[in-house]
Write an enzyme that holds these catalytic residues in place. Structure first.
Site, PDB file in Angstrom:
ATOM      1  N   GLY A  59      -3.523   7.441  -5.527  1.00 52.18           N
ATOM      2  CA  GLY A  59      -4.350   8.638  -5.604  1.00 52.18           C
ATOM      3  C   GLY A  59      -3.662   9.735  -6.393  1.00 52.18           C
ATOM      4  O   GLY A  59      -4.282  10.408  -7.223  1.00 52.18           O
ATOM      5  N   LYS A  67       9.675  -9.412  -9.702  1.00 49.35           N
ATOM      6  CA  LYS A  67       8.804 -10.543  -9.355  1.00 49.35           C
ATOM      7  C   LYS A  67       7.533 -10.149  -8.601  1.00 49.35           C
ATOM      8  O   LYS A  67       6.442 -10.606  -8.941  1.00 49.35           O
ATOM      9  CB  LYS A  67       9.602 -11.585  -8.550  1.00 49.35           C
ATOM     10  CG  LYS A  67       8.865 -12.899  -8.322  1.00 49.35           C
ATOM     11  CD  LYS A  67       8.801 -13.756  -9.567  1.00 49.35           C
ATOM     12  CE  LYS A  67      10.109 -14.495  -9.778  1.00 49.35           C
ATOM     13  NZ  LYS A  67      10.217 -15.054 -11.135  1.00 49.35           N
ATOM     14  N   PRO A  68       7.633  -9.268  -7.557  1.00 49.43           N
ATOM     15  CA  PRO A  68       6.387  -8.915  -6.863  1.00 49.43           C
ATOM     16  C   PRO A  68       5.358  -8.305  -7.818  1.00 49.43           C
ATOM     17  O   PRO A  68       4.160  -8.592  -7.712  1.00 49.43           O
ATOM     18  CB  PRO A  68       6.834  -7.882  -5.823  1.00 49.43           C
ATOM     19  CG  PRO A  68       8.292  -8.105  -5.645  1.00 49.43           C
ATOM     20  CD  PRO A  68       8.806  -8.613  -6.952  1.00 49.43           C
ATOM     21  N   LYS A 106      11.193  -6.680 -19.753  1.00 49.13           N
ATOM     22  CA  LYS A 106      10.936  -7.839 -18.897  1.00 49.13           C
ATOM     23  C   LYS A 106       9.568  -7.740 -18.220  1.00 49.13           C
ATOM     24  O   LYS A 106       8.768  -8.684 -18.246  1.00 49.13           O
ATOM     25  CB  LYS A 106      12.044  -7.933 -17.841  1.00 49.13           C
ATOM     26  CG  LYS A 106      11.970  -9.165 -16.982  1.00 49.13           C
ATOM     27  CD  LYS A 106      13.178  -9.230 -16.072  1.00 49.13           C
ATOM     28  CE  LYS A 106      13.081 -10.411 -15.129  1.00 49.13           C
ATOM     29  NZ  LYS A 106      14.129 -10.360 -14.115  1.00 49.13           N
ATOM     30  N   GLY A 147      -8.677  20.092  15.028  1.00 48.11           N
ATOM     31  CA  GLY A 147      -8.489  18.897  15.836  1.00 48.11           C
ATOM     32  C   GLY A 147      -9.652  18.643  16.761  1.00 48.11           C
ATOM     33  O   GLY A 147     -10.549  19.475  16.903  1.00 48.11           O
ATOM     34  N   SER A 158       0.852  -1.189   0.000  1.00 49.81           N
ATOM     35  CA  SER A 158       0.000   0.000   0.000  1.00 49.81           C
ATOM     36  C   SER A 158       0.894   1.248   0.000  1.00 49.81           C
ATOM     37  O   SER A 158       2.116   1.138   0.003  1.00 49.81           O
ATOM     38  CB  SER A 158      -0.919  -0.021   1.219  1.00 49.81           C
ATOM     39  OG  SER A 158      -0.142  -0.070   2.394  1.00 49.81           O
ATOM     40  N   HIS A 204     -12.193  25.583   7.017  1.00 43.95           N
ATOM     41  CA  HIS A 204     -10.951  24.940   6.568  1.00 43.95           C
ATOM     42  C   HIS A 204     -10.538  25.465   5.190  1.00 43.95           C
ATOM     43  O   HIS A 204     -10.894  24.867   4.171  1.00 43.95           O
ATOM     44  CB  HIS A 204     -11.143  23.421   6.498  1.00 43.95           C
ATOM     45  CG  HIS A 204     -11.251  22.783   7.833  1.00 43.95           C
ATOM     46  ND1 HIS A 204     -10.148  22.383   8.556  1.00 43.95           N
ATOM     47  CD2 HIS A 204     -12.326  22.499   8.605  1.00 43.95           C
ATOM     48  CE1 HIS A 204     -10.549  21.854   9.705  1.00 43.95           C
ATOM     49  NE2 HIS A 204     -11.867  21.927   9.757  1.00 43.95           N
ATOM     50  N   ILE A 248      -9.064  -9.470   0.579  1.00 47.44           N
ATOM     51  CA  ILE A 248     -10.385 -10.093   0.440  1.00 47.44           C
ATOM     52  C   ILE A 248     -11.455  -9.030   0.173  1.00 47.44           C
ATOM     53  O   ILE A 248     -12.294  -9.183  -0.701  1.00 47.44           O
ATOM     54  CB  ILE A 248     -10.732 -10.897   1.707  1.00 47.44           C
ATOM     55  CG1 ILE A 248      -9.837 -12.135   1.773  1.00 47.44           C
ATOM     56  CG2 ILE A 248     -12.204 -11.310   1.710  1.00 47.44           C
ATOM     57  CD1 ILE A 248     -10.000 -12.958   3.021  1.00 47.44           C
ATOM     58  N   CYS A 251      -9.963  26.261  12.480  1.00 43.92           N
ATOM     59  CA  CYS A 251     -11.002  25.517  13.204  1.00 43.92           C
ATOM     60  C   CYS A 251     -10.670  25.448  14.694  1.00 43.92           C
ATOM     61  O   CYS A 251     -10.785  26.456  15.375  1.00 43.92           O
ATOM     62  CB  CYS A 251     -11.192  24.149  12.573  1.00 43.92           C
ATOM     63  SG  CYS A 251     -12.882  23.564  12.768  1.00 43.92           S
ATOM     64  N   GLU A 271      -7.801  25.222   3.748  1.00 44.84           N
ATOM     65  CA  GLU A 271      -6.855  24.335   3.058  1.00 44.84           C
ATOM     66  C   GLU A 271      -7.516  23.484   1.976  1.00 44.84           C
ATOM     67  O   GLU A 271      -6.839  23.020   1.061  1.00 44.84           O
ATOM     68  CB  GLU A 271      -6.123  23.441   4.065  1.00 44.84           C
ATOM     69  CG  GLU A 271      -6.965  22.377   4.771  1.00 44.84           C
ATOM     70  CD  GLU A 271      -7.634  22.873   6.057  1.00 44.84           C
ATOM     71  OE1 GLU A 271      -7.825  24.100   6.193  1.00 44.84           O
ATOM     72  OE2 GLU A 271      -7.977  22.029   6.916  1.00 44.84           O
TER      73      GLU A 271
HETATM   74  N1  GLN Z   1     -13.258  20.061  17.904  1.00 46.24           N
HETATM   75  C1  GLN Z   1     -13.729  21.302  17.389  1.00 46.24           C
HETATM   76  C2  GLN Z   1     -15.199  21.248  17.038  1.00 46.24           C
HETATM   77  O1  GLN Z   1     -15.763  20.194  16.886  1.00 46.24           O
HETATM   78  C3  GLN Z   1     -12.923  21.731  16.190  1.00 46.24           C
HETATM   79  C4  GLN Z   1     -13.067  20.824  15.019  1.00 46.24           C
HETATM   80  C5  GLN Z   1     -11.983  21.002  13.985  1.00 46.24           C
HETATM   81  O2  GLN Z   1     -10.946  21.595  14.263  1.00 46.24           O
HETATM   82  N2  GLN Z   1     -12.172  20.454  12.798  1.00 46.24           N
HETATM   83  O3  GLN Z   1     -15.838  22.259  16.917  1.00 46.24           O
END
Ligand code: GLN
Length: 530
Positions: free
Chosen positions: A17, A187-188, A221, A351, A12, A503, A146, A378, A505
């Site tokens: 992608g 071979k793989p 090959k 986060g 993997s 976000h 599988i 966020c 990004e």
């Molecule tokens: N934990 C925070 C919330 O739920 C921020 C979420 C995040 O940073 N994506 O609002």
């Protein structure tokens, strides 16, 4: 409609992608319109509930679907419009089939993998005529798993239904280099292709991932043993930037091979955007260090889109980006003057959960007090508001209700319908929402627009009850949702300090860096080089 299938074998993490995205980019170079879809064999309905340890970043589309991070590559490399039907998992397929079974949709029948699951897969592979010229379908996992079998069976049937001339099958394999033997081994790859052929699938194109370049002998090959034409054996070498891949695959003749296979001509091949990127990568720029304070900095993929967006910003500034990854727990109690020395900016990403909060708050405070450019995304924005409330507005014990539901000043809290939701999958504020931008702010300077759309993935919001108190102390609410929710905060008397609830990004591209990343990186550069 023409279809390109892409699977992977041997190991993997071969970059299927990226290969799929690069193939899409190369077809667009010829003026073709592409659609891209990813099929993941796992049983989760979507990756939204998986931890970054399991799955890397969760990528969010404008319609609010939580998808595999490969869709991020698709969006960064092509102009394909992606929506929820572009990300399919076995969980989604079984969910649909089982619901139909309970509703009596299969009365009298035995519901089976073949034909019911395979038919459902084939139905979802399909792209509407008129939506694109070529559909690129990537299969997650590794051939031989599988869970992947029903997909390969569906693809085999699909090729038979549509005719070989309308479907092109690609397989990405590894050709390992054995140092002791000083040899590239085939071979793989042979065995992986043998597995595919055992399932009735003959690949047309083999993308051979290799750390060392190989010559015509290896090409011949591999082609011979895998029953692939030599020009269908593509060398995909390791490169220092993913944005070199399209130009490299073009040199290998990938786009020509595909056009020939489908018998579609193309006269206007404009590779210039990808050549421009390669040219920029080659320009020797000064180093630009950005501190990145996140819980999962030791994982490759957890903050994929944020790292890429920073890279796009740095490309625009002709600087060599160096992301200094900092674990928030590890920096607590350290000398910040030392650890942030040489960093032009501090970024705190999104986060969930308690771990690392104090280290992030300390980093934000340092950035605010030392006037170091700061971008909070966020959770990073939510903590910037908490830090301001505690240390500037004097609201002792201020916090986010996510981490302390009993705190005296819940600066960040559950608002509206989120208060009543208990189910976990797909229930956050997800997808694109409008944001009104306040004139004269950093946000406004970046966008040059009063109204923007940005993607969301969070449960908690800035608590409007504290707006006036913080505004009085100098926090600027530069972005607001039409319903009044706070989308962005910043500091007026700071060179560049911006926190956004969304976000950004997810909307950055290599040649069109997102305006906030562009300005953040520019501020970081000014900070270092002033
Ligand atoms: N934990 C925070 C919330 O739920 C921020 C979420 C995040 O940073 N994506 O609002």
């Amino acid at each position: 409609m023409r279809y390109i299938f892409i699977s992977g074998g041997v190991v993997s993490s071969l970059g299927k992608g990226l290969t799929a995205a690069s193939v899409g980019a190369l077809l667009e170079v010829w003026g073709l319109r592409v659609a891209l879809k990813k099929f993941d064999p796992y049983l989760n309905v979507d990756p939204g509930t998986m931890s970054p340890f399991q799955h890397g970043e969760v990528y969010v589309l404008p319609d609010g679907s939580e998808t595999d991070l490969d869709l991020g590559h698709y969006e960064r490399f092509t102009n394909a419009k992606l929506a929820k039907e572009c990300s399919v998992s076995s969980g989604k397929i079984y969910e649909a089939i089982l619901r139909r079974e309970r509703e009596g949709g299969y009365l009298g029948e035995t519901v089976q993998v073949i034909p019911h699951v395979t038919d459902e897969i084939k139905r979802r592979i399909e792209v509407r005529e008129g939506d694109a010229d070529v559909a690129i379908i990537e299969l997650g996992g590794t051939v031989g798993d599988i869970e992947g079998m029903p997909y390969l069976e569906a693809m085999r049937q699909f090729i038979l239904d549509r005719g070989r001339e309308n479907v092109l099958y690609c397989h990405v394999v590894l050709l390992p280099y054995l140092r002791v033997a000083e040899e590239i081994k085939t071979k793989p790859a042979q065995q992986s292709v043998a597995l595919l052929r055992g399932m009735g699938i003959q690949p047309d194109l083999l993308f051979c991932r290799t750390e060392k370049p190989f010559g015509p002998e290896i090409r011949a090959k591999v082609g011979h043993f895998c029953n692939v034409r030599p020009e269908g054996v593509i060398q995909e070498r390791d490169v220092d930037s993913i944005y070199r891949v399209p130009a490299m695959l073009h040199e290998e003749g990938v786009d020509r091979f595909i056009l020939n296979h489908f018998g579609i001509g193309g006269s206007r091949c404009d590779l210039s955007p990808w050549e421009k990127i390669v040219e920029r990568l080659e320009r020797p720029g000064r180093k630009l260090r950005i501190a990145f304070v996140g819980k999962y900095v030791h994982l490759q993929d957890a903050y994929k889109s944020v790292y890429e967006a920073l890279t796009h910003g740095a490309l625009a500034q002709d600087r060599k980006l160096e992301i200094v990854r900092m674990d928030p727990d590890a920096i607590l109690g350290k000398n910040f003057d030392e650890i942030f020395n040489g960093c032009g900016g501090i970024l705190v990403p999104g986060g969930f959960g308690n771990r690392g909060i104090d280290g992030k708050l300390a980093a934000i405070r340092f950035g605010r007090e030392r006037r170091i450019p700061f971008l909070g995304i966020c959770l990073g924005m939510q903590l910037a508001a908490v830090e301001f409330a505690r240390n500037v507005a004097g609201l002792a014990g201020a916090h986010s209700a996510e981490f302390d539901s009993e705190c005296p000043h819940p600066i960040i809290a559950l608002m509206g319908e989120q208060r009543t939701i208990t189910a976990k999958g797909g229930t956050m504020r997800l997808g694109a929402y409008e944001c009104n931008v306040l004139e004269g702010t950093k946000l406004w300077q970046a966008y040059g627009q009063f109204r923007v759309q940005e993607r969301h993935r969070h449960r908690y919001e800035f608590n409007g009850a504290y707006r006036n108190a913080l505004e009085e102390k100098g926090l600027v609410f530069s972005g607001r949702n039409p319903t009044g929710l706070v989308e962005a905060v910043e500091l007026a008397d700071h060179p560049w300090f911006v926190g956004v609830q969304f976000h950004p990004e997810f909307q950055s591209k290599p040649l069109q860096p997102h305006p906030l990343f562009r300005d953040f990186v520019c501020a970081a550069r000014n900070f270092l080089e002033a």
